[in-house]
Design a protein around this motif. Structure first.
Motif, PDB file in Angstrom:
ATOM      1  N   HIS A  55       0.907  -1.266  -0.009  1.00 52.74           N
ATOM      2  CA  HIS A  55      -0.008   0.013  -0.013  1.00 52.74           C
ATOM      3  C   HIS A  55       0.919   1.276   0.008  1.00 52.74           C
ATOM      4  O   HIS A  55       0.503   2.100  -0.547  1.00 52.74           O
ATOM      5  CB  HIS A  55      -0.987  -0.010   1.169  1.00 52.74           C
ATOM      6  N   ILE A  56       2.000   1.147   0.707  1.00 52.82           N
ATOM      7  CA  ILE A  56       3.051   2.378   0.707  1.00 52.82           C
ATOM      8  C   ILE A  56       3.249   2.715  -0.959  1.00 52.82           C
ATOM      9  O   ILE A  56       3.321   3.697  -1.453  1.00 52.82           O
ATOM     10  CB  ILE A  56       3.963   1.992   1.514  1.00 52.82           C
ATOM     11  N   ASP A  57       3.828   1.399  -1.705  1.00 48.69           N
ATOM     12  CA  ASP A  57       4.194   1.713  -2.839  1.00 48.69           C
ATOM     13  C   ASP A  57       3.035   2.100  -3.841  1.00 48.69           C
ATOM     14  O   ASP A  57       3.428   3.028  -4.774  1.00 48.69           O
ATOM     15  CB  ASP A  57       4.574   0.284  -3.398  1.00 48.69           C
ATOM     16  N   ARG A  58       2.001   1.664  -3.472  1.00 48.68           N
ATOM     17  CA  ARG A  58       0.559   2.131  -4.326  1.00 48.68           C
ATOM     18  C   ARG A  58       0.402   3.674  -4.252  1.00 48.68           C
ATOM     19  O   ARG A  58       0.145   4.321  -5.350  1.00 48.68           O
ATOM     20  CB  ARG A  58      -0.643   1.355  -3.946  1.00 48.68           C
ATOM     21  N   VAL A  59       0.462   4.098  -3.037  1.00 46.97           N
ATOM     22  CA  VAL A  59       0.167   5.359  -2.811  1.00 46.97           C
ATOM     23  C   VAL A  59       1.472   6.391  -3.483  1.00 46.97           C
ATOM     24  O   VAL A  59       0.997   7.318  -4.261  1.00 46.97           O
ATOM     25  CB  VAL A  59       0.164   5.933  -1.223  1.00 46.97           C
ATOM     26  N   VAL A  60       2.747   5.937  -3.457  1.00 49.02           N
ATOM     27  CA  VAL A  60       3.514   6.734  -4.145  1.00 49.02           C
ATOM     28  C   VAL A  60       3.711   6.785  -5.473  1.00 49.02           C
ATOM     29  O   VAL A  60       3.644   7.762  -6.338  1.00 49.02           O
ATOM     30  CB  VAL A  60       4.983   6.091  -3.773  1.00 49.02           C
ATOM     31  N   GLU A  61       2.858   5.547  -5.979  1.00 48.66           N
ATOM     32  CA  GLU A  61       2.839   5.552  -7.515  1.00 48.66           C
ATOM     33  C   GLU A  61       1.656   6.214  -7.892  1.00 48.66           C
ATOM     34  O   GLU A  61       1.782   6.863  -9.113  1.00 48.66           O
ATOM     35  CB  GLU A  61       2.584   4.086  -7.932  1.00 48.66           C
ATOM     36  N   ILE A  62       0.558   6.150  -7.219  1.00 43.89           N
ATOM     37  CA  ILE A  62      -0.562   7.248  -7.571  1.00 43.89           C
ATOM     38  C   ILE A  62      -0.053   8.531  -7.483  1.00 43.89           C
ATOM     39  O   ILE A  62      -0.599   9.309  -8.431  1.00 43.89           O
ATOM     40  CB  ILE A  62      -1.836   6.888  -6.532  1.00 43.89           C
ATOM     41  N   ALA A  63       0.448   8.974  -6.662  1.00 43.69           N
ATOM     42  CA  ALA A  63       1.056  10.548  -6.679  1.00 43.69           C
ATOM     43  C   ALA A  63       1.891  10.732  -7.822  1.00 43.69           C
ATOM     44  O   ALA A  63       1.735  11.824  -8.379  1.00 43.69           O
ATOM     45  CB  ALA A  63       1.576  10.595  -5.067  1.00 43.69           C
ATOM     46  N   ARG A  64       2.744   9.813  -8.220  1.00 43.77           N
ATOM     47  CA  ARG A  64       3.796  10.148  -9.094  1.00 43.77           C
ATOM     48  C   ARG A  64       3.040  10.011 -10.320  1.00 43.77           C
ATOM     49  O   ARG A  64       3.220  10.972 -11.510  1.00 43.77           O
ATOM     50  CB  ARG A  64       4.751   8.825  -9.169  1.00 43.77           C
ATOM     51  N   SER A  65       2.035   9.471 -10.663  1.00 46.21           N
ATOM     52  CA  SER A  65       1.417   9.495 -11.890  1.00 46.21           C
ATOM     53  C   SER A  65       0.273  10.603 -11.978  1.00 46.21           C
ATOM     54  O   SER A  65       0.293  10.986 -12.989  1.00 46.21           O
ATOM     55  CB  SER A  65       0.297   8.060 -11.874  1.00 46.21           C
ATOM     56  N   ALA A  66      -0.074  11.151 -10.955  1.00 46.57           N
ATOM     57  CA  ALA A  66      -0.823  12.330 -11.003  1.00 46.57           C
ATOM     58  C   ALA A  66      -0.110  13.713 -11.290  1.00 46.57           C
ATOM     59  O   ALA A  66      -0.467  14.486 -11.916  1.00 46.57           O
ATOM     60  CB  ALA A  66      -1.568  12.745  -9.571  1.00 46.57           C
ATOM     61  N   ILE A  67       1.218  13.657 -10.737  1.00 47.32           N
ATOM     62  CA  ILE A  67       2.117  14.762 -11.232  1.00 47.32           C
ATOM     63  C   ILE A  67       2.416  14.480 -12.542  1.00 47.32           C
ATOM     64  O   ILE A  67       2.838  15.566 -13.296  1.00 47.32           O
ATOM     65  CB  ILE A  67       3.434  14.460  -9.970  1.00 47.32           C
ATOM     66  N   SER A  68       2.851  13.421 -13.065  1.00 50.13           N
ATOM     67  CA  SER A  68       3.316  13.103 -14.438  1.00 50.13           C
ATOM     68  C   SER A  68       2.095  13.675 -15.489  1.00 50.13           C
ATOM     69  O   SER A  68       2.353  14.255 -16.354  1.00 50.13           O
ATOM     70  CB  SER A  68       3.662  11.938 -14.791  1.00 50.13           C
TER      71      SER A  68
END
Length: 358
Positions: free
Chosen positions: A340-353
């Protein structure tokens, strides 16, 4: 993916196993059982001295009754203005102090500065019109997830002794703070001047178990009666003590806290590397307070990530939250899944991209 708090998950397996084991048969009621006696002795071992221990079911009860033992009805309790005791307990401490008041002082990262505290105490008028200060309450960890270092606690303790105040520690996340500092329970409490402690366990693996640990024996007078009047002398008290037995055995409480702290650091590092994201305060325990672009906040919530917005009251003077930003709190527990930690970071990264591409 729920990061709303660390009190939303159930109890850990060792705690439940100890609870089930204690459930069988008949034992003396109201704390007269051998389990309760054994666990109270264990607390003295943990703190490297004889201590008085009073088991309660909630952190609110622990804080309210601890402060009531230190502050008379005409007295004043001092704390940070965002402290749980003044901001999140529906006036329970003041109710059990029978008319005494709490006053909240400012401080960056929800920490109180010893010099500012001393100046405040010296500035109070010495007249019967003014409620005399009788106790200081500090949160460890604080409401901003930061940790008082040992020397900071000692400095506050010296100010308390100079002005005749008892020092109370709200240890709702005591274990998380302890493993962060890498010191012993004694070194984080009475050796630095703490007189009375609310020892939290519910957030770190227990089902419903907190303790008031008293180092200054002058504060024990009447605590039994206060606990009884507050409905905290439990007839099946062994089931509270048993939770602590499972919690404290084999360093289980340390393991839970280390796990939560490690994942919080991982979450902070992952978010902190993203452009446009910064941390409001240092990540000292198991709470992360990022300042996010609104687009990231919206993307996380749309993906079902649960967490709370947070106040900017205790930001450093040079820090602000912009109109297109959100300050939020994410809390990691002993049972948070690393994925879930990895998923939160990935969602945030995707939104910024996605935002950069627009």
């Amino acid at each position: 993916m729920n990061f709303a708090s660390d009190n939303i998950v159930g109890a850990s397996a060792p705690v439940l196993e100890a609870l089930v084991k204690a459930n069988g048969g008949a034992l003396a009621a109201y704390g007269g059982d051998d389990i309760t006696k054994r666990v109270k002795a264990r607390f003295s071992e943990i703190f490297e001295r004889d201590v008085s221990v009073f088991f309660v079911t909630t952190g609110t009860a622990a804080n309210a009754l601890a402060l009531a033992s230190a502050v008379p009805p005409w007295g004043l309790g001092v704390c940070h203005r965002e402290a749980h005791v003044i901001d999140d307990e529906c006036g329970a401490p003041e109710f059990f102090m029978h008319g005494a008041k709490l006053v909240g002082l400012p401080g960056v990262a929800a920490k109180l500065d010893p010099q500012a505290l001393a100046a405040y105490l010296k500035g109070l008028p010495r007249a019967v019109k003014q409620m005399p200060p009788k106790a200081l309450s500090i949160s460890q960890a604080t409401e901003c997830g930061t940790i008082y270092q040992q020397d900071e606690i000692a400095a506050l303790g010296r100010v308390c002794r100079e002005h005749g105040l008892a020092l109370h520690m709200d240890g709702a996340r005591f274990a998380n703070a302890l493993v962060s500092l890498g010191c012993t329970p004694a070194e984080m409490t009475w050796k630095q001047g703490v007189d009375i402690l609310s020892f939290g366990a519910t957030k770190n693996g227990c089902l419903m178990a907190e303790a008031i640990v008293v180092f200054n024996e002058t504060l024990t007078e009447g605590l039994d009666y206060r606990c009884k009047r507050a409905g905290q002398i439990i007839s099946k008290g062994r089931l509270i003590a048993a939770q602590f037995e499972g919690y404290l055995a084999n360093d289980h409480w340390y393991d839970n806290a280390r796990y939560a702290n490690r994942l919080a650091r991982k979450l902070a590092e992952g978010l902190g590397r993203l452009p446009g994201v910064r941390l409001a305060w240092s990540v000292d325990a198991n709470e992360v307070f990022p300042i996010l672009p609104q687009a990231v906040d919206q993307a996380l919530r749309a993906a079902g990530v649960q967490y709370h917005p947070w106040t900017a009251l205790s930001l450093a003077p040079n820090e602000t939250v912009g109109a297109d930003e959100a300050l939020v709190r994410l809390v990691v527990s002993f049972s948070t899944e690393e994925a879930h930690i990895d998923r939160v970071v990935e969602i945030a990264r995707s939104a910024i991209s996605q935002r950069a591409a627009e």
